[in-house]
Design a protein around this motif. Structure first.
Motif, PDB file in Angstrom:
ATOM      1  N   GLU A 103      74.330 -41.205  75.686  1.00  0.00           N
ATOM      2  CA  GLU A 103      75.285 -41.537  74.649  1.00  0.00           C
ATOM      3  C   GLU A 103      74.526 -41.694  73.341  1.00  0.00           C
ATOM      4  O   GLU A 103      73.334 -42.026  73.339  1.00  0.00           O
ATOM      5  CB  GLU A 103      76.014 -42.828  74.996  1.00  0.00           C
TER       6      GLU A 103
ATOM      7  N   TYR B  35      84.493 -41.697  71.816  1.00  0.00           N
ATOM      8  CA  TYR B  35      83.978 -42.688  70.877  1.00  0.00           C
ATOM      9  C   TYR B  35      85.149 -43.325  70.130  1.00  0.00           C
ATOM     10  O   TYR B  35      86.205 -42.716  69.961  1.00  0.00           O
ATOM     11  CB  TYR B  35      83.036 -42.028  69.854  1.00  0.00           C
ATOM     12  N   HIS B  45      80.269 -45.738  71.246  1.00  0.00           N
ATOM     13  CA  HIS B  45      80.468 -44.999  72.489  1.00  0.00           C
ATOM     14  C   HIS B  45      81.341 -45.809  73.452  1.00  0.00           C
ATOM     15  O   HIS B  45      81.136 -47.010  73.645  1.00  0.00           O
ATOM     16  CB  HIS B  45      79.105 -44.727  73.125  1.00  0.00           C
TER      17      HIS B  45
END
Lengths: 115, 110
Positions: A103, B35, B45
């Motif tokens: 991420e 997101y 996130h």
């Protein structure tokens, strides 16, 4: 909790001037990114950076743009001669992993206003 | 080609209702991420789903992925006023060039 920090939070500049936006990624991250978001529009990829070189860049990232990691902590975006259309929010991001596993951690952004 | 087009563009609901946002993409992916962005803030996130997964849960979030239709959905259950934000899907072969969608603006009224 570790976070990505960006400075300045807001910069106003005259068209044609050089601007440097600064980012301090999370300390153990290895991959760094710049994105931009024109007001009310989508988040656009500019550039990714790993091992002191550019990994990928978009069509937006032309010769007016450059990135640098001058020391072990800072990651900078330079715009050499700003244009009106460079007015946007610029986001720095970092991640420890890539290859589809990581991420992105984003900073709060630097708002650039070009007059 | 554009990646990650969300719909609807905007969604208004009452607290307690569920919110569903959809994302479509064009090219093959290794994973798809969602997101959240509060107004004027950075992106946060929420959840990542890999291409070999069909569904994933995280708290009040449920994400589905249909690679045959190149689409994903994000469901927020029992929404709260604090869920008011823009939600973006993001795709890419890897994080070297993660491409964000156009976003869904969610407004949750108390």
């Amino acid at each position: 909790e570790p976070e990505v920090t960006q400075t300045p939070s807001h910069q106003v500049t005259q068209m044609g001037q050089e601007v440097i936006l600064r980012c301090v990624p999370i300390s153990n991250h290895l991959y760094f990114y710049w994105y931009r978001q024109i007001l009310g529009q989508k988040v656009e990829f500019l550039v990714s950076f790993y091992n002191n070189e550019i990994s990928e860049k978009s069509e937006i990232f032309d010769d007016q743009f450059s990135v640098e990691r001058p020391d072990g902590s800072n990651f900078t975006l330079k715009i050499r001669s700003t244009k009106l259309e460079d007015s946007a929010m610029y986001f720095c991001a970092s991640t420890r992993d890539r290859g589809g596993t990581g991420e992105l951690f984003f900073g709060e952004g630097s708002r650039l206003t070009v007059l | 080609s554009q990646q990650g087009e969300e719909d609807p563009q905007a969604l208004s609901i009452q607290e307690g209702e569920n919110a569903t946002m959809n994302c479509s993409y064009k090219t093959s992916i290794n994973n798809l991420q969602w997101y959240r962005q509060n107004s004027g803030r950075g992106l946060v996130h929420l959840i990542l789903i890999r291409s070999n997964e069909r569904e994933k849960h995280s708290g009040r979030l449920r994400v589905t992925l249909d690679t045959s239709k190149k689409s994903s959905s994000l469901l927020i259950t029992a929404s709260r006023a604090a869920d008011t934000a823009s939600y973006f899907c993001a795709t890419g072969p890897n994080t070297d060039k993660l491409i964000f969608g156009t976003g869904t603006r969610l407004q949750v009224f108390p």
